[in-house]
Design an enzyme around this catalytic site. Structure first.
Site, short mmCIF file in Angstrom:
data_model
loop_
_atom_site.label_atom_id
_atom_site.label_comp_id
_atom_site.label_asym_id
_atom_site.label_seq_id
_atom_site.Cartn_x
_atom_site.Cartn_y
_atom_site.Cartn_z
CG HIS A 298 -2.04 -0.93 1.18
ND1 HIS A 298 -3.10 -0.89 2.04
CD2 HIS A 298 -2.28 -1.97 0.35
CE1 HIS A 298 -3.96 -1.85 1.74
NE2 HIS A 298 -3.48 -2.53 0.72
CE1 TYR B 122 -4.61 3.40 9.50
CE2 TYR B 122 -5.12 3.17 11.83
CZ TYR B 122 -4.36 2.82 10.73
OH TYR B 122 -3.36 1.90 10.86
CE LYS C 242 4.89 2.93 13.59
NZ LYS C 242 4.58 2.44 12.25
CE1 TYR D 196 -0.53 3.37 10.02
CE2 TYR D 196 0.20 2.70 7.84
CZ TYR D 196 -0.65 2.55 8.93
OH TYR D 196 -1.62 1.57 8.92
N PRO E 228 -3.07 -0.50 19.32
CG PRO E 228 -5.02 -1.67 18.80
CD PRO E 228 -4.28 -1.07 19.94
#
Ligand code: FAD
Ligand code: DHB
Length: 396
Positions: free
Chosen positions: A72, A200, A296, A384, A292
């Site tokens: 992604h 998200y 990570k 990220y 979560p």
């Protein structure tokens, strides 16, 4: 039994450590209290940082990940009736994430370890560790046939997760902890993902996340109360709430399908800074837990064992203990940055109990700033995809 490194736990940390050590000519034995089938089916993490996917390739384990995993280049953040994309690739000079289930990673590494002749003792009980202050520590356990066993080794790697027995064996631990006033309800659904990328979502009803495992399997999460009874969440209610929280712009709807798995995960931040005691080294969830939201946990486990494998390789090559001595400090620098990022993503995107309208407006302004401003988006993207890990070969 006698080996160089005795590893407690066949999760991502223990398996990857054993593999890295093997490449350095260092022997290990792994013990695991669950069955092989159980650890290969346990659905947990899904996102691998850029450098972890590269490491997996570099050590010859990337074939299935590259063919079945999903690369992604961006993620989406949904809030206040809109959705904005964070272009991970453009913001980080070409980095991406790999969506590849932790259980697939575990399957690949169990198969490779066994093929290379590393013993993995599954279904062990009564595990205890001894003499970690000496040069010959040992692990005692009962094997699956009921026979008592002992592994005498040079070093014990405590890779036995948050509820394992290794961390409690360390006296005078320095520990930091924060428990969040919510949990995640996660489902795996037999439905095609409704978007090519992760979403998200911060909604007034609470957080939601759209992720995936394959072109036929969607992984979805909902913020729920920390003491939530899963029986209060029949499938219909889960879908209604997911649709509400994820479909904020009215232009999109979520594909539904049979719910194959459902579970609730509590949320906490935890760091045991005492990652070493004598010849015992903690790695992964045995030493730290992140909420979560930043994806990570598994990546930090991989970072710890890469540092540990390099330090052990140096020790066995030259007898030098400097890298082993520096192990906690080297790992903690990364761990605390990942803790900060996970805490920040969690705080920004979840609804807190009795949160007042002012606090919600501040959250929305922060999401707006982060997603609508290049500096904000880059800070999110760099964390990220994973902060840089020095690129030297394993054992350098
Ligand atoms: P574990 O995976 O916990 O492995 C420890 C192993 O030790 C287990 O196999 C356990 O059975 C074994 N064990 C325990 N006690 C003993 C004993 N006494 N003797 C022998 N063996 C023992 N992280 C992410 O990065 N991204 C995500 O998307 C994400 N989602 C998650 C979702 C859920 C529902 C959960 C629970 C976790 C999630 N995580 C995620 C966190 C991630 O799964 C963990 O950080 C990761 O598994 C850590 O790997 P580990 O090897 O340190 O520990
Ligand atoms: C997944 C889990 C996470 O915690 C996250 O931040 C992203 C993806 C997942 O299970 O796919």
């Amino acid at each position: 039994m006698r080996t160089q490194v005795g590893i407690v736990g066949a999760g991502p940390a223990g398996l990857l450590l054993s593999h890295l050590l093997h490449r350095e000519g260092i022997e290990s034995i792994i013990i695991e209290d669950r069955t092989r089938a159980y650890i290969e089916a346990r659905i947990r993490a899904g996102v691998m940082e850029h450098w972890v996917a590269e490491l997996v390739d570099e050590i010859g384990m990337g074939a299935r990940m590259r063919s079945e995993g999903l690369r992604h280049d961006g993620i989406e953040i949904s809030f206040a009736g809109q959705r904005r994309r964070i272009d991970l690739n453009a913001l980080t000079g070409g980095k991406s994430i790999m969506v590849y289930g932790q259980q697939e990673f575990v399957k690949d590494f169990v198969a490779a370890r066994l093929a290379a002749g590393t013993p993995i003792h599954f279904e062990v009980t009564d595990v205890s560790i001894h003499d970690v202050d000496s040069d010959g520590p040992s692990i005692r356990f009962t094997d699956r046939d009921g026979a008592p066993q002992e592994i005498v080794c040079d070093v014990i790697a405590g890779c036995d997760g948050f509820h394992g027995i290794c961390r409690p064996a360390i006296p005078d631990q320095v520990v930091f902890e924060r428990v969040y006033p919510f949990a995640w309800l996660g489902i795996l659904a037999a439905a095609a993902p409704s978007s090519d990328e992760l979403i998200y979502a911060s909604h007034d009803n609470g957080f939601a996340l759209h992720s995936m495992r394959s072109p036929q399997l969607t992984r979805l999460y909902l913020q729920v109360a920390p003491d939530e009874d899963i029986n209060e969440w029949p499938d219909d209610r889960v879908w209604v709430e997911l649709q509400t929280r994820l479909t904020q712009d009215g232009k999109w709807s979520l594909n539904e399908g049979e719910v194959l798995q459902k579970g609730i995960t509590p949320m906490r931040s935890f760091v045991c800074e005492t990652m070493r005691h004598g010849r015992l080294f903690l790695a992964g969830d045995a030493a730290h837990i992140v909420p979560p939201t930043g994806a990570k946990g598994m990546n930090l486990a991989a970072a710890d064992v890469l540092v540990l494998a390099r330090a052990l390789a140096r020790f066995y090559r030259s007898g030098a203990t400097d890298a082993l001595d520096a192990y906690p400090a080297t790992c903690l620098a990364r761990i605390w940055k990942a803790q900060r990022f996970s805490w920040w993503m969690t705080s920004m995107l979840h609804i807190f109990p009795e949160q007042d309208p002012f606090a919600r407006r501040i959250q929305l302004a922060e999401i707006d700033f982060t997603t609508g401003n290049e500096a904000g988006a880059r800070a999110l993207a760099e964390n990220y995809v994973g902060l840089p890990f020095d690129d030297g070969p394993v054992g350098a």
